[in-house]
Design a protein around this motif. Structure first.
Motif, PDB file in Angstrom:
ATOM      1  N   GLN A   1       0.827  -1.201   0.000  1.00 24.96           N
ATOM      2  CA  GLN A   1       0.000   0.000   0.000  1.00 24.96           C
ATOM      3  C   GLN A   1       0.871   1.265   0.000  1.00 24.96           C
ATOM      4  O   GLN A   1       0.583   2.226  -0.706  1.00 24.96           O
ATOM      5  N   ALA A   2       1.934   1.262   0.799  1.00 25.09           N
ATOM      6  CA  ALA A   2       2.845   2.410   0.842  1.00 25.09           C
ATOM      7  C   ALA A   2       3.538   2.589  -0.506  1.00 25.09           C
ATOM      8  O   ALA A   2       3.713   3.718  -0.978  1.00 25.09           O
ATOM      9  N   GLN A   3       3.894   1.493  -1.148  1.00 22.84           N
ATOM     10  CA  GLN A   3       4.551   1.566  -2.456  1.00 22.84           C
ATOM     11  C   GLN A   3       3.608   2.168  -3.502  1.00 22.84           C
ATOM     12  O   GLN A   3       4.033   2.989  -4.324  1.00 22.84           O
ATOM     13  N   LEU A   4       2.338   1.780  -3.462  1.00 18.80           N
ATOM     14  CA  LEU A   4       1.359   2.378  -4.380  1.00 18.80           C
ATOM     15  C   LEU A   4       1.255   3.885  -4.156  1.00 18.80           C
ATOM     16  O   LEU A   4       1.177   4.656  -5.116  1.00 18.80           O
ATOM     17  N   ALA A   5       1.253   4.300  -2.904  1.00 26.98           N
ATOM     18  CA  ALA A   5       1.196   5.733  -2.589  1.00 26.98           C
ATOM     19  C   ALA A   5       2.433   6.449  -3.120  1.00 26.98           C
ATOM     20  O   ALA A   5       2.327   7.535  -3.693  1.00 26.98           O
ATOM     21  N   MET A   6       3.607   5.843  -2.934  1.00 27.96           N
ATOM     22  CA  MET A   6       4.848   6.470  -3.423  1.00 27.96           C
ATOM     23  C   MET A   6       4.860   6.536  -4.942  1.00 27.96           C
ATOM     24  O   MET A   6       5.336   7.523  -5.520  1.00 27.96           O
TER      25      MET A   6
END
Length: 183
Positions: free
Chosen positions: A75-80
């Motif tokens: 999820q954090a990677q998608l945000a980044m």
């Protein structure tokens, strides 16, 4: 008119959700001393001076085997990936930890502009050296500016928002989102 996307990332319990709530001027994100509360991305809008931009809160990134961590990292990677600017939150009282270094390694691969928000600066230092200065020595040689802030009191947020705003002004014109109002 909305211009740009800002992702808030970091290890657990550094105040990412508290900063998100301050920026969107609502208490949309749950804050708690227990790590792992935020797992999915949470979106909001920040209005500051003459700009509006999207903000994404993310769960705390840890490179270790804990429940749901693979999903939190995804999820954090998608945000980044979606972000134009990344605000990397660290605990300003503690300095750079091994977990922070793990997150920084991920951030280097994004090739996105990164700003460090040294949160929790409302504490008084008894140490011989200010922990924020230690953070500056760690990050600024890499070209990453450190902004001491307090999500609790709001101290330092204007300086952080100036930096974010200036970076978002560099976002290509095609990334600007025009929101249509319906009557």
């Amino acid at each position: 008119m909305s211009r740009g996307v800002v992702a808030i990332v970091g290890r657990p319990n550094v105040g990412k959700s508290s900063i998100f709530n301050r920026l969107v001027a609502e208490k949309n994100a749950i804050t708690d001393d227990q790590s792992g509360i935020t797992r999915d991305r949470l979106y909001g809008k920040c209005e500051w001076l003459d700009q509006e931009f999207s903000v994404i809160d993310t769960g705390g990134i840890e490179i270790k085997d804990v429940p749901f961590m693979d999903e939190i990292i995804a999820q954090a990677q998608l945000a980044m990936d979606e972000a134009d600017v990344i605000v990397f939150v660290v605990d300003g009282r503690v300095g750079v930890t091994n977990q922070d270094q793990d997150v920084m390694n991920i951030l280097h691969r994004t090739k996105k502009p990164v700003i460090v928000a040294a949160n929790k600066i409302d504490a008084i230092w008894v140490d011989e050296e200010d922990p924020v200065e230690k953070l500056r020595k760690e990050f600024e040689p890499q070209g990453i500016k450190v902004y001491p802030i307090s999500a609790v009191s709001g101290e330092g947020l204007n300086e952080l928002l100036w930096a974010v705003s200036n970076l978002l002004k560099e976002v290509p014109q095609e990334k600007i989102v025009f929101e249509q109002e319906f009557f």
